[in-house]
Design a protein around this motif. Structure first.
Motif, mmCIF file in Angstrom:
data_model
loop_
_atom_site.group_PDB
_atom_site.id
_atom_site.type_symbol
_atom_site.label_atom_id
_atom_site.label_comp_id
_atom_site.label_asym_id
_atom_site.label_seq_id
_atom_site.Cartn_x
_atom_site.Cartn_y
_atom_site.Cartn_z
ATOM 1 N N VAL A 164 0.854 -1.185 0.000
ATOM 2 C CA VAL A 164 0.000 0.000 0.000
ATOM 3 C C VAL A 164 0.893 1.240 0.000
ATOM 4 N N ILE A 165 0.606 2.160 -0.877
ATOM 5 C CA ILE A 165 1.406 3.381 -0.996
ATOM 6 C C ILE A 165 1.032 4.309 0.164
ATOM 7 N N ARG A 166 1.985 4.482 1.107
ATOM 8 C CA ARG A 166 1.742 5.347 2.253
ATOM 9 C C ARG A 166 2.263 6.759 2.036
ATOM 10 N N PHE A 167 3.236 6.887 1.155
ATOM 11 C CA PHE A 167 3.828 8.204 0.932
ATOM 12 C C PHE A 167 4.489 8.198 -0.447
ATOM 13 N N ALA A 168 4.366 9.292 -1.176
ATOM 14 C CA ALA A 168 5.069 9.462 -2.454
ATOM 15 C C ALA A 168 5.240 10.951 -2.689
ATOM 16 N N ASN A 169 6.500 11.366 -2.854
ATOM 17 C CA ASN A 169 6.712 12.798 -3.086
ATOM 18 C C ASN A 169 6.467 13.142 -4.561
ATOM 19 N N GLU A 170 6.589 14.424 -4.864
ATOM 20 C CA GLU A 170 6.275 14.879 -6.220
ATOM 21 C C GLU A 170 7.156 14.196 -7.263
ATOM 22 N N GLY A 171 8.428 13.961 -6.889
ATOM 23 C CA GLY A 171 9.333 13.315 -7.831
ATOM 24 C C GLY A 171 8.867 11.921 -8.207
ATOM 25 N N MET A 172 8.417 11.133 -7.201
ATOM 26 C CA MET A 172 7.965 9.776 -7.483
ATOM 27 C C MET A 172 6.641 9.790 -8.254
ATOM 28 N N LEU A 173 5.723 10.708 -7.875
ATOM 29 C CA LEU A 173 4.460 10.805 -8.606
ATOM 30 C C LEU A 173 4.704 11.159 -10.071
ATOM 31 N N ALA A 174 5.653 12.063 -10.307
ATOM 32 C CA ALA A 174 5.978 12.431 -11.681
ATOM 33 C C ALA A 174 6.571 11.241 -12.424
ATOM 34 N N LEU A 175 7.419 10.475 -11.729
ATOM 35 C CA LEU A 175 8.034 9.299 -12.337
ATOM 36 C C LEU A 175 6.967 8.282 -12.739
ATOM 37 N N TRP A 176 5.941 8.100 -11.835
ATOM 38 C CA TRP A 176 4.851 7.161 -12.134
ATOM 39 C C TRP A 176 3.892 7.710 -13.192
ATOM 40 N N GLY A 177 3.857 9.042 -13.319
ATOM 41 C CA GLY A 177 2.829 9.649 -14.166
ATOM 42 C C GLY A 177 1.478 9.684 -13.480
ATOM 43 N N ARG A 178 1.483 9.859 -12.157
ATOM 44 C CA ARG A 178 0.238 9.857 -11.370
ATOM 45 C C ARG A 178 0.173 11.121 -10.504
ATOM 46 N N ASP A 179 -0.989 11.314 -9.896
ATOM 47 C CA ASP A 179 -1.121 12.392 -8.930
ATOM 48 C C ASP A 179 -1.267 11.794 -7.534
ATOM 49 N N SER A 180 -1.526 12.639 -6.536
ATOM 50 C CA SER A 180 -1.532 12.184 -5.142
ATOM 51 C C SER A 180 -2.704 11.281 -4.811
ATOM 52 N N SER A 181 -3.645 11.082 -5.754
ATOM 53 C CA SER A 181 -4.787 10.208 -5.468
ATOM 54 C C SER A 181 -4.376 8.751 -5.311
#
Length: 659
Positions: A37-54
């Motif tokens: 379960v994704i508990r935390f992801a900073n902007e860099g990781m979200l950008a890498l995944w191509g996702r937002d904080s949802s």
């Protein structure tokens, strides 16, 4: 071990530590449970995944379904079960960004964080994209796109650092009770993080990454004021920034900042990205400054070198009036610079694809070009692409003759990735060559008639001289006859140029002793050249199967060149020898003005003459070396040259001997 007592310090807020992780430029995420379960992801990781904080709070495979069939979930579960860190370099990963599946490569690490019972309670994931471009022209294009994306991402990050403080505080409040967990993450963060307390900027926390950047040990700095612990910062702006951030409560952000850092008792110059963030307590008072530092020295220096290389390449392309092209067979993408588009009758903003390019090629050349492209992209070929063809501008209907040179690039499996190269407009050059060919062909035909008559008159004089028994006169007439034959060979050389173009040059190979021909050439050269010193070195009888007249023509051309480009009184050495019983090697060495390095690759081109001020007064059409090369290659041999300016030249001819 982090304790409650450590975390109870009123000046140390776990919210601020989480804020540091969120603002970290390095992609970082945290998972828990078997389903990750994704508990935390900073902007860099979200950008890498191509996702937002949802995606936060969702299992990894639900949040990023394209990872199905890739090894990441099993690796994470193995780390979860065993507690052993997993690190890998240049691993591939397929992700969907903006609805498009992309393949990138990463250095990433899965690190299990354990509680006091040695049980894994979360996994820290840090990643760094290390995809590199595979060819030079593609590197230029990808670099521009990557730099644009990085600049946009950096601008967005910097805006978010100042505009989303309230959102960050809300997120930090949700993690207030996880103080031990936060501090552990800071210690293991791949970027440098330090916390400075009070107006004296006492260093409370400094993680291993920042200690490495500073060149210091923890015992040297913890508990000391920043100015005292790092005296090398004197006369550098860092301390001023710290004071200003503490006073104003406004963050200070620097990109690609050059700083002198302590290293093994001396200073080294480094380039860093840095953030100086004020730390506030619950009442809104400033209690310290959070420092986040990422050293980017190697990346920036590499980028600057690439930028310099790109500028030099652009200058060379502009100076050479070259059009550039790039073809990607997988997508059928075809692109080129503005000069190429202008040749094809397109404006600079119009799209150029392969069908448009092929349509502009004259029908009689089109299939030949398509075949050449296919051959170059074949995985069993050498990848080189070289061809001449004609195009017609769709607007002004102008026809151009283009010379294309390029190279195909392949992936690790040998599949073609791209064909890159340049185009040169040789229309005027070819017309000039045709005019020269026509002129020389006409003149050569016109000269042969009076030359034949002259030879006949000399032969008549020889017969008359035999009756008078005048030996001196006979010698002079014999030399005149040889010079007439030599001139006739020169005229035939001009005619052979046009015959080469039509494939009509005829080689009559017969067995003969090269030593005899070598002796004849020595007599002719020494009797007609008195301003240079000659040395002819023999190597005994050598039988070869060749066209005697044309081999003589080659030697006369090379020796004549040595004479023309050598000062009076210098030595010219001509010799031959047999190599391994299979090849005859002939060398002509002079002490002349030499050939500049930049001209060596082109001196065998038709009509090419070295562009040197010292040689402008030397007559010649630029066909001697071209014709010599063609003759030797028709004998299955090679001709080579070694030279440097003002140090003389050595021509070498290699042809097979009779076996």
């Amino acid at each position: 071990m982090i304790t409650e007592e450590n975390l109870s310090d009123k000046n140390f807020s776990p919210d601020l530590i989480i804020q540091a992780l969120v603002t970290s430029p390095a992609p970082t995420s945290i998972y828990s449970g078997e389903n990750m379960v994704i508990r935390f992801a900073n902007e860099g990781m979200l950008a890498l995944w191509g996702r937002d904080s949802s995606v936060i709070g969702k299992p990894l495979m639900e949040a990023i379904p394209e990872l199905e069939g890739q090894p990441f979930l099993e690796l994470l579960r193995e780390v979860w079960r065993t507690g052993k860190t997993y690190s890998v370099h240049e691993a591939p990963a397929k992700l969907i960004k903006n609805g498009v599946e992309t393949l990138d490569y990463f250095d990433y690490e899965y690190k299990a964080l354990s509680d006091h019972n040695n049980k894994t309670w979360c996994i820290l994931n840090t990643a760094l994209e290390v995809t590199s471009r595979r060819d030079f022209l593609q590197q230029i294009k990808q670099k521009e796109e990557i730099e644009k994306a990085l600049n946009e991402e950096m601008a967005a990050t910097l805006e978010e650092l100042t505009a989303t403080n309230e959102e960050l505080n809300n997120s930090l409040q949700q993690l207030a009770e996880s103080r031990e967990y936060i501090r552990t993450i800071i210690e293991q963060a791949p970027v440098g993080i330090a916390m400075l307390k009070g107006p004296e900027h006492i260093i409370e926390i400094a993680n291993p990454a920042i200690l490495t950047i500073w060149g210091r040990k923890e015992s040297e700095i913890i508990g000391y004021p920043h100015e005292t612990a790092r005296p090398e910062m004197l006369n550098q702006p860092v301390n001023t920034w710290l004071k200003e951030v503490y006073r104003s409560g406004k963050p200070k952000i620097n990109t690609e900042f050059t700083v002198n850092l302590y290293h093994n008792g001396a200073l080294r110059e480094a380039i860093v990205n840095s953030i100086y963030q004020p730390i506030f307590n619950d009442r809104g008072d400033i209690t310290g400054v959070l420092m986040i530092i990422e050293e980017i020295t190697e990346q920036v220096l590499a980028r600057r070198k690439n930028e310099n290389d790109q500028q030099m390449l652009a200058l060379a392309i502009d100076a050479g009036q070259l059009a550039t092209f790039y073809y990607q067979p997988a997508t059928n993408l075809f692109s080129g610079n503005n000069l190429l588009k202008s040749w094809f009758g397109l404006s600079s903003d119009e799209h150029l694809d392969l069908s448009i390019a092929l349509a502009a090629i004259l029908p009689e050349d089109r299939d030949r070009v398509a075949t050449a492209i296919t051959d170059a992209l074949d995985r069993d070929s050498d990848g080189h692409y070289s061809i001449e063809y004609r195009i017609q501008n769709k607007k002004d209907k102008q026809i151009r003759l283009l010379q294309a040179n390029g190279r195909a690039f392949y992936d690790q499996d040998g599949n073609p990735m791209s064909l890159n190269g340049t185009l040169r407009d040789i229309t005027i050059q070819k017309k000039e060559e045709e005019r020269k060919d026509d002129f020389m062909g006409m003149v050569s035909h016109e000269l042969k008639t009076p030359l034949t008559s002259l030879k006949a008159y000399i032969q008549i004089l020889q017969r008359i001289g035999l009756k008078e028994e005048n030996t001196q006169q006979q010698n002079i007439l014999e030399k005149c006859l040889k010079q007439t034959d030599y001139m006739n060979s020169m005229i035939n050389g001009f005619l052979n140029v046009s015959r080469l173009d039509t494939g009509q040059m005829h080689i009559e190979k017969k067995a003969f002793d090269f030593q005899a021909l070598f002796s004849e050439i020595e007599d002719e050269v020494i009797s007609t050249n008195h301003s240079r010193d000659f040395v002819f070195k023999y190597s005994g009888q050598t039988m070869i199967l060749a066209d005697r007249e044309k081999i003589a023509q080659v030697l006369h051309n090379l020796i004549g060149n040595a004479v023309k480009y050598s000062p009076s009184g210098t030595l010219i050495t001509v010799e031959y020898h047999i190599y391994k019983h299979t090849n005859l090697i002939i060398t002509i060495q002079d002490q002349g003005i030499g050939i500049p390095t930049e001209d060596l690759d082109r001196i065998f081109d038709r009509y090419y003459r070295v562009k040197d001020i010292k040689s402008r007064s030397i007559a010649g059409f630029g066909i001697g070396l071209y014709l010599s090369k063609e003759i030797i290659e028709l004998h299955d041999g090679i001709i080579q040259v070694e030279s440097s300016k003002n140090e003389g030249t050595v021509f070498s001819v290699v042809i097979p001997v009779m076996t």
